[in-house]
Design an enzyme around this catalytic site. Structure first.
Site, PDB file in Angstrom:
ATOM      1  CG  HIS A  77      -0.460   0.324   2.503  1.00 39.50           C
ATOM      2  ND1 HIS A  77      -0.117  -0.626   3.433  1.00 39.50           N
ATOM      3  CD2 HIS A  77      -0.204   1.509   3.082  1.00 39.50           C
ATOM      4  CE1 HIS A  77       0.319  -0.038   4.531  1.00 39.50           C
ATOM      5  NE2 HIS A  77       0.272   1.258   4.350  1.00 39.50           N
ATOM      6  CG  ASP A 108       0.259  -4.021   3.113  1.00 37.72           C
ATOM      7  OD1 ASP A 108       0.447  -3.457   2.024  1.00 37.72           O
ATOM      8  OD2 ASP A 108       0.107  -3.395   4.181  1.00 37.72           O
ATOM      9  CB  SER A 190       3.049   2.111   5.749  1.00 34.43           C
ATOM     10  OG  SER A 190       1.892   2.245   6.510  1.00 34.43           O
TER      11      SER A 190
END
Length: 585
Positions: A77, A108, A190
């Site tokens: 992402h 992910d 992230s």
């Protein structure tokens, strides 16, 4: 007057030194040692931390370098919507170009490659299976995209949970067997690394549980375990859109608190190997199963196509089988998922407060069109359906084919092949491989498999397509891979679920599929599994005792198995090769 001035300076100096001296003298040496260890770890690992910025200048996140030639891990992402090329900053203050390599939309995870050096600082990989609740954990990265000087932010805390599982929530994302930490993880973290107190990489930070109205850390962050990524490592280097696995069966907790098979597909490998509705799952991949979550955690850390051991119990009798995992999604589903903005992971809080100031958080989609790639690197991106970046798959194909043809180069032998030898029962055989058909003759048994119809009409019984498999073999050795409908590098897996790690190449032709296994250490060809259709039981051929025949290395024995039982062994004495096929081409 001069003495007064000197005395005043001494007094001032003592006053200035006094607090520092008092601070250190009263601190337990163990605390100072712990502080020094933290600082040493941070200094050691910070050079490997990557600040990622989208190619269009907005969005981004974090990453971590894991190989000196520039491969870096991050989240799917983070890179989705960032374009095929992006900018990455390191704490040496320099900005580097980077290209997308592959994505794992379910896990992910994404792999990118930084460019311009072959001596990048890298993180040392740890063992996430040994992580325990209470271990110290460093989360590093680029929260809120504030690391414009590329110096990573460090937060420090403890591991607050292990083996966490999170269901997909409106997306493909499924966090399995992940590490929960109270080290602050915020938007922009992230894709960044999670280190243990030895400075070893134990996970990739990917999710956080956020305070609804503040969009700030609430003390619960989640990292994808590095051991999961190790399983997927070669798959990620393939440049493909990587998929996760399904057993072809679902499980549920029974009245006796045991984990039982609740549903099972009859065309699954698990069913063919004997697993049935109601069987208790005792262990999977060598780990005991005591809950549904535990089963999902284990299943989620392996790629589609791996073969894993499974022990089930029926009527108090335990049985061990080796099950090949099937893809969790179809290729079309994966392609649609990564192409559709509405399917991308949503990072917005559940209920944003309009009165709160907007923070510069990464937006995973809705970016303007990325700028043109750098001229010197644009050849490093090759688009192809089903792949993130086909360029990297081409590199892996070339690596394996060069190794194969260094010992077994039959590029100038594209005509008919004749193999003569004995079966394991002592009977003579003659095997002929040609473009239009393949024949096997042994005593009174004669089989002729036409290659023009694509139908397995005359295969030796109980082999699952031996002759059609050997047609693929001839095309591979003679360098005619362009005659396959599709041909690509898949990744790696343990051979038969219990032997050495092998690289896997996949070839398809008229609906048939062959998987070719190369030993990862010396790149020798170990054999293949051949499927007449996608979900059929494979004809397994393992190559033994390579010999020099016609000046080239060729397997002296072909060990053929079908449905987990030996079928025949072909011991080759002579090999006759023609330079062209019957048409004279």
């Amino acid at each position: 007057m001069q003495n007064v001035f000197v005395c005043a300076l001494l007094i001032i100096g003592l006053l200035c030194q006094a607090p520092a001296s008092a601070d250190t003298s009263n601190v337990d040496p163990a605390v100072l040692a712990a502080q020094k260890q933290r600082i040493d770890v941070i200094k050691a690992v910070s050079p490997s931390v990557v600040a990622i910025f989208g190619g269009a200048g907005d969005g981004g996140g974090s990453g971590v370098l894991v190989t000196p030639d520039g491969y870096a891990l991050t989240n799917f992402h983070v890179v989705s919507g960032a374009g095929n090329f992006m900018k990455c900053g390191l704490n040496d203050g320099k900005l580097y170009d980077a290209v997308i390599v592959s994505i794992d939309p379910t896990g992910d995870v994404a792999l990118i490659k930084l460019l311009g050096r072959n001596d990048f600082p890298v993180a040392k990989l740890g063992n996430s299976d040994t992580v325990q609740v209470g271990d110290w954990a460093y989360a590093m990265g680029n929260p809120f995209l504030l690391a414009t000087d590329f110096q990573p932010t460090i937060t420090y805390g403890i591991v607050s949970g292990v083996h966490r599982y999170q269901y997909p929530a409106g997306t493909f994302l499924e966090y399995t067997d992940c590490i929960q930490v109270d080290s602050s993880i915020n938007p922009g973290n992230s894709g960044g690394p999670l280190f243990n107190d030895q400075g070893e990489l134990i996970g990739i930070n990917g999710r956080g549980s956020f305070e609804k109205r503040g969009r700030v850390n609430s003390g619960a962050g989640y990292a994808i375990s590095i051991n999961q990524i190790k399983h997927f490592w070669d798959h990620l280097k393939s440049g493909r859109i990587v998929d996760h696995a399904s057993l072809g069966a679902t499980v549920a907790t029974g009245f006796d608190a045991k984990v039982d098979v609740a549903e099972i597909l009859e065309d699954s490998d698990a069913y063919r190997k004997g697993l049935r509705l109601g069987d208790e799952i005792v262990s999977f991949a060598g780990r005991p199963i005591r809950s549904v979550n535990q089963f999902k955690n284990i299943l989620g850390i392996y790629p589609a196509g791996w073969t894993l051991p499974l022990v089930y119990r029926r009527d108090e009798q335990k049985t061990k089988i080796y099950v090949r995992l099937q893809p969790l999604h179809t290729a079309a589903e994966l392609q649609e998922h990564v192409s559709s903005p509405k399917m991308l992971p949503e990072e917005k809080p559940d209920d944003e407060d309009p009165k709160q100031p907007k923070m510069p958080i990464p937006v995973p989609h809705g970016h303007p069109a990325p700028p043109a790639p750098p001229e010197q690197y644009k050849h490093l991106y090759v688009p192809k359906t089903g792949f993130t970046n086909y360029y990297f798959n081409q590199q892996q194909q070339e690596r394996l084919l060069q190794a194969l043809h260094a010992h077994s180069n039959f590029a100038d032998r594209k005509g008919n092949w004749t193999l003569i030898g004995k079966l394991d029962n002592g009977a003579d055989f003659t095997l002929t491989l040609a473009d239009k058909g393949i024949g096997l003759e042994s005593g009174n048994d004669v089989f002729l498999q036409s290659l023009e119809t694509g139908m397995p009409v005359d295969e030796p019984p109980g082999t699952g397509g031996l002759l059609a498999a050997l047609h693929h073999f001839r095309l591979l050795l003679s360098g005619q891979t362009d005659r396959f409908t599709d041909f690509y590098y898949l990744g790696s897996e343990p051979l038969d679920g219990k032997n050495e790690m092998v690289d896997v190449m996949v070839a398809t032709q008229t609906g048939t599929i062959s998987r070719w296994y190369f030993n990862k250490s010396d790149l020798s060809l170990r054999g293949c599994d051949f499927y007449l259709t996608e979900n059929s039981e494979p004809c397994s051929i393992r190559f033994e005792q390579f010999r020099t025949l016609n000046g080239q290395k060729f397997p002296g024995e072909l060990d053929v198995q079908y449905e987990n039982r030996p079928v025949m062994k072909l011991k080759i004495d002579r090999l006759k090769l023609e330079t062209t096929d019957a048409s004279g081409k």
